[in-house]
Design a protein around this motif. Structure first.
Motif, mmCIF file in Angstrom:
data_model
loop_
_atom_site.group_PDB
_atom_site.id
_atom_site.type_symbol
_atom_site.label_atom_id
_atom_site.label_comp_id
_atom_site.label_asym_id
_atom_site.label_seq_id
_atom_site.Cartn_x
_atom_site.Cartn_y
_atom_site.Cartn_z
ATOM 1 N N TRP A 155 -5.770 -5.359 8.175
ATOM 2 C CA TRP A 155 -5.060 -5.392 6.740
ATOM 3 C C TRP A 155 -5.412 -6.853 6.127
ATOM 4 O O TRP A 155 -5.154 -6.763 4.993
ATOM 5 C CB TRP A 155 -3.439 -5.152 7.074
ATOM 6 C CG TRP A 155 -3.200 -3.837 7.555
ATOM 7 C CD1 TRP A 155 -3.011 -3.665 8.972
ATOM 8 C CD2 TRP A 155 -2.660 -2.771 6.838
ATOM 9 N NE1 TRP A 155 -2.703 -2.414 9.274
ATOM 10 C CE2 TRP A 155 -2.512 -1.712 8.008
ATOM 11 C CE3 TRP A 155 -2.819 -2.537 5.593
ATOM 12 C CZ2 TRP A 155 -2.060 -0.618 7.691
ATOM 13 C CZ3 TRP A 155 -2.275 -1.276 5.319
ATOM 14 C CH2 TRP A 155 -2.019 -0.277 6.181
ATOM 15 N N ASP A 205 -3.021 -0.887 -5.176
ATOM 16 C CA ASP A 205 -4.157 -0.855 -4.531
ATOM 17 C C ASP A 205 -4.572 -2.006 -3.743
ATOM 18 O O ASP A 205 -4.677 -2.870 -3.933
ATOM 19 C CB ASP A 205 -5.121 -0.569 -5.681
ATOM 20 C CG ASP A 205 -6.742 -0.072 -5.309
ATOM 21 O OD1 ASP A 205 -6.810 -0.108 -3.912
ATOM 22 O OD2 ASP A 205 -7.625 0.111 -6.142
ATOM 23 N N VAL A 206 -4.333 -1.828 -2.468
ATOM 24 C CA VAL A 206 -4.577 -2.946 -1.521
ATOM 25 C C VAL A 206 -6.235 -2.946 -0.837
ATOM 26 O O VAL A 206 -6.363 -1.686 -0.260
ATOM 27 C CB VAL A 206 -3.651 -2.982 -0.241
ATOM 28 C CG1 VAL A 206 -3.708 -4.042 0.562
ATOM 29 C CG2 VAL A 206 -2.256 -3.399 -0.866
ATOM 30 N N LYS A 244 0.716 -1.150 -0.049
ATOM 31 C CA LYS A 244 0.070 -0.110 0.000
ATOM 32 C C LYS A 244 0.770 1.067 0.114
ATOM 33 O O LYS A 244 0.758 2.233 -0.765
ATOM 34 C CB LYS A 244 -0.975 -0.027 1.348
ATOM 35 C CG LYS A 244 -2.026 1.086 1.308
ATOM 36 C CD LYS A 244 -2.875 1.026 2.411
ATOM 37 C CE LYS A 244 -3.953 2.161 2.343
ATOM 38 N NZ LYS A 244 -4.865 1.952 1.493
#
Length: 325
Positions: free
Chosen positions: A60, A44-45, A39
């Motif tokens: 996460w 794009d996480v 990230k």
């Protein structure tokens, strides 16, 4: 590309009477390390919460339940990094048409069995240790010292060097009494020489060797007890290690794997290296978050020796993604 990380939410099933102990947290720590790094690098996480806390692992990553995987997809993920223990019938098998980073479930169920994998490597004339199945009343009649270990182990947990038959029987009885590893374990010759580990990518390329040292009673301690940065270092290839590298790369090609593996090897009393632990679920933690600065994994140590930082390693691994069908 929109990436979501998947961690282990529950114990894997018993397979043919054999148990694999679950890591506390289910690898959510490594998921968070990787997600945070990617990230910050601009990838794009997708995360379960909009503003993940750097200190909270599960902010996460998503659990490896059907519902958890579906939530990641619903939130926009088109690539799932499966950082969990897999087996045939795992919830990921319910999905198709999405990219994954990680092994096929059938491959992990097969090759996470250390006894079967080492036997297969030997059958293909690759240098691996010879193993023997151990049940509750087995007496090891091979040469001592030997090693007693779980068939579907995790790191060095449950691995015991036995110098005498009496020590073997004591370790065997304690292991089966604990119930942690199921009804069968394995024994193998003790390799007392130089210990190295090699990370191999599915395309058959590999990173520099890492040497392990400061073993405790002959066994490298579990990284949850001693961080690997404290007892591991990069080692240059020798002609012998170059030959071992080729054997390890050939092993990965032979098994047709889809993701990274780490292969632990050690020299015997004659100085000949043998593979003894084929690990389809290598630890991938890294010092990306402020409270994790001494928790680089063996694979990351090797990558850094190849002039690849954590972000570079992870983006290289993202390139191995494939479409579930």
């Amino acid at each position: 590309m929109k990436v979501a990380f998947i961690y282990q939410a529950k114990e894997p099933p018993v397979i043919n009477g054999i148990k694999k102990p679950m890591k506390p947290g289910g690898y959510s720590d490594g998921c968070a390390d990787m997600a945070y790094c990617l990230k910050n690098g601009g990838v794009d996480v997708i995360t379960p919460v909009d503003d993940p806390d750097v200190y909270k692992d599960t902010d996460w990553c998503f659990p490896d339940t059907h519902e958890g995987i579906q939530l990641a997809i619903d939130k926009g993920a088109d690539t799932l990094w499966i950082n969990t223990v897999l087996y045939k019938g795992h919830p990921i098998d319910d999905f198709s048409g999405i990219y994954v980073v990680g092994h096929r479930t059938k491959d992990v169920e097969m090759y996470d069995d250390k006894f079967s994998t080492n036997t297969l490597l030997l059958q293909n004339e690759l240098p691996a240790v010879t193993d023997y199945l151990v049940t509750a009343d087995t007496v090891y009649n091979g040469e001592y010292p030997c090693v007693l270990k779980p068939i579907r182990g995790r790191g060095s947990q449950g691995v015991v060097k036995c110098d005498t038959p009496e020590e073997f029987i004591k370790a065997r009885d304690e292991a089966f009494a604990s119930g942690r590893y199921g009804d069968t374990m394995m024994a193998e010759e003790y390799l007392g020489g130089t210990e190295v580990t090699l990370t191999v990518f599915p395309d058959g390329t590999s990173l520099p060797f890492i040497e392990r040292f400061d073993q405790k009673n002959g066994i490298a301690p579990y990284n949850g007890d001693v961080p690997v940065v404290k007892n591991s270092r990069v080692i240059e290839d020798t002609p012998q290690l170059t030959a071992l590298r080729k054997s390890c790369e050939l092993a990965v090609w032979l098994l047709g794997l889809k993701a990274v593996v780490r292969i632990d090897c050690r020299a015997d009393k004659n100085g000949n290296f043998k593979m003894f632990d084929f690990n389809p679920k290598p630890n991938l933690t890294g010092a990306s978050r402020p409270h994790r600065q001494d928790l680089n994994s063996l694979t990351l140590m090797a990558a850094e020796a190849a002039e690849m930082d954590y972000f570079g390693l992870l983006t290289k691994m993202l390139e191995t993604r494939y479409l579930l069908d």
